[in-house]
Structure formats: structure tokens, C-alpha cells
Enzyme design. Sequence first.
Site, mmCIF file in Angstrom:
data_model
loop_
_atom_site.group_PDB
_atom_site.id
_atom_site.type_symbol
_atom_site.label_atom_id
_atom_site.label_comp_id
_atom_site.label_asym_id
_atom_site.label_seq_id
_atom_site.Cartn_x
_atom_site.Cartn_y
_atom_site.Cartn_z
ATOM 1 C CB SER A 177 -0.644 -0.171 1.269
ATOM 2 O OG SER A 177 -0.378 -0.238 2.567
ATOM 3 C CG HIS A 205 -3.930 -1.201 -2.573
ATOM 4 N ND1 HIS A 205 -3.679 0.707 -2.477
ATOM 5 C CD2 HIS A 205 -3.000 -1.074 -1.089
ATOM 6 C CE1 HIS A 205 -4.304 0.425 -1.252
ATOM 7 N NE2 HIS A 205 -3.538 -0.488 -0.712
ATOM 8 C CE LYS A 236 -7.799 0.812 0.511
ATOM 9 N NZ LYS A 236 -6.951 0.071 1.804
#
Length: 382
Positions: A177, A205, A236
Amino acid sequence: MNTFDDKLRALREQGLLRQRRTVEGPQEAVLTVNGQKMLAFASNDYLGLANHPDLVLAAHEALDQFGLGAGASALISGHSERVAALETELAQWLGYERVLHFSTGYMANLGIIPALVGSDAAVFSDALNHACLIDGIRLSRADAVNIYAHGDMAQLEDALMHAQASEKWIITDAVFSMDGDLAPLKAIVALAEQYDAQVLVDDAHGFGVLGEEGRGTLSHLGIRSPRVIYMATLGKAAGVYGAFVAASTHVIEWLMQRARTYIFTTGTPPVLAAACLASLRRIRKDEYRRQRLRELGVRLQVGLKGLPWVALPSVSAIHPLVLGDNFSVTRMADALRDRGIWVPAIRPPTVPEGAARLRISLSANHSEEQVDELLAALRILA
Ligand SMILES: *Cc1c(COP(=O)(O)O)cnc(C)c1O
């Protein structure tokens, strides 16, 4: 009596005090922050879906149909048919038997790791794993926790070879991250096979950003293995909120019985699941968003090369510029902010001591001109 005062002063003196800013309006490339217009490279809304009209419409419709609250925890008052539909769609699309939805990624990891990992198991964890993986491992009370240097497969193999436990778990971020690099997942899965370990992959991610149709890092690397349990978040790239775990029927059924952050928390509002379902459609169809992210990434990386700091190479949406000490990085973030550009300064304990950095995150909503504007500002400040 002012010990917290002292503690806060100590944080300030080390350049570690964090500040919150108030954002008006939706997530976009340009935000209004504390009343000021800011070009932002701060969010994880990588595909630019957080304010997409399809998602907003799906949420409006679900609000009319389902109202707001979920009532109680899923096992007490039932889970919404929208959440059920989201689980089914994710499982089919990603090619797993079943999926279990969690309220957030943090909650998912705090719940699934202690539920999966027995107290006599050995855990193998990358040194740069996300805080919630680390906390999940702590809660698991695993007998032996081996932390291997970031991406160091020789060290991982050595630890696996010497492990006494019959149950072994390798736990890793797929895309790190704060570094934006990928875990060597092919090598990890090969080691898991060789030493009879299981693998938990956190793709917070990579999901939506990498792989065919945005299926994530495993798809990007061409990995399919029954040893892998896959988790990812929906806050995200998916642009909404929530998380999920994908695995075999037996594993998911066990998690539903034992993951405490699933059992003892209020169910997800249907409106969020409805927005996530709309998001999945955009993730799958809008290849151009991933294409754009890749192009902007290359443009940014080329520009960063000319600067006097270390730009970590990245194929993800995360592009760290390592300045080193805490004060340099906060000064740089402040100087950028004075120019109307928001890039977060990331300091310990989020990253190791001496590795403070600007974490530049790109979104498909950014334009080439906006990336150039950031590069121009960095050049002036160098
Ligand atoms: C952000 C993040 C999480 C937490 O997900 P939330 O849904 O924001 O709680 C978990 N793992 C990794 C690697 C993350 O970056």
C-alpha cells in the site's frame, strides 16, 4: 495530568503529528479542501468511480427500495438480498466457490486471520504488510510468527523449511500500500506448494486496477491455486465501501461461523452493496480506465526520474517518492499544498523509520495536464 499533552508534543517534535482536512463535495481529481481548491493525488479511488453517476443512481434506487439500516448483524436479522447478490456476483466473476462480504477491509482481516490460523500454526508475514494484517496476526495468537524482509523469498523459504508447525500460513499484501510494488506471488505460491502452506492474499490495491477485467493481482500474474484465499476491499478502486473474502465453500462457511468481526457487527446497509454491484459492472466494462491509469503512471514515472529523490518503480496506481526524513517530507507536502496540490506525506509507523515519502496516487479521473502540473511543481521545489 498532562501526559497526553506531553505525548502529543513528542509527536510534533518528531514531525509525526497527523492532521485531518475537511473535504467539501465528492471525490474528484480537484477537491475543495478547507475551502481551498486542491488538485489531489491522495485518494485510492483509482478508477474514478467514487462519484460515478451509475453508482450514485444505484444507491438512490436502493435507498428508495431498501431504506438505510441493516437492523442487526447478518446472522441475527439476516443479510440483505443486495449483499447476497454482491457475494454471488463476486464469486462467479472471480472464479471462487463462495464469497463472504465484510463491512471493511480492516474488519475482514481482523476477523478472518484469527478464524483461519490455528493457535499452533506458524505464520509467515512480509515486513511491509498492511497494519490490519499485522493486527489480525496478533489477534490470532499464532504460536510462531515469522516476519520476512520485504519480498525476500530466500528468507521466506528458510523460515518455511525450519518451521516445526504442521499448519503454515503465508500472509501478504498483493500490492503494497505504501510502496506500490507487487508481492512475488508466483514464488510465494510455489513455496506454499513445496512446504504445504496456505496463502492469504490481501489485494486491496490490485482489485479493479490489475488483471483481466480488473480481477486483480492474481489474474495479472496468471495465478490460480486452491491454496490461495483471496481478500480485497470495495472502498478503493471499486469506489464505495466494504470488503470481501473469496475461497472454497468450506472455508467461507467456517469464516461465517468463526470470524468475530463478521458475527458481532451490524450488517452492511443494502445501499452500499447496490452501489458495489453497479461498480462491478463499470470495473469489468471500462477497460479504458485501467488503460488511462497505466498511461498516466508511465508519464508520471518518466517525469519523476529527473528529480533528486528516489521514485519507486510501480505498475500500480501508487507512486511513492521517498524523501527520507519526516520533516523534509512534511515540508514538501506543505509547499505543494501552498501551490494547490495535495499529496499526502507518509511517515512512520506507516512506513519504516527514515523512509518517509510522498505517496502519489493516480486516478483514471486525472488528466495528463494535471500530472504535468504536479511534476512541474516538484521540479520547482527540488
Ligand atoms: C486499505 C487497506 C485495507 C483496509 O481496507 P478498508 O476497507 O479501508 O478498511 C486492508 N488491506 C490493505 C492492504 C489496505 O491497503
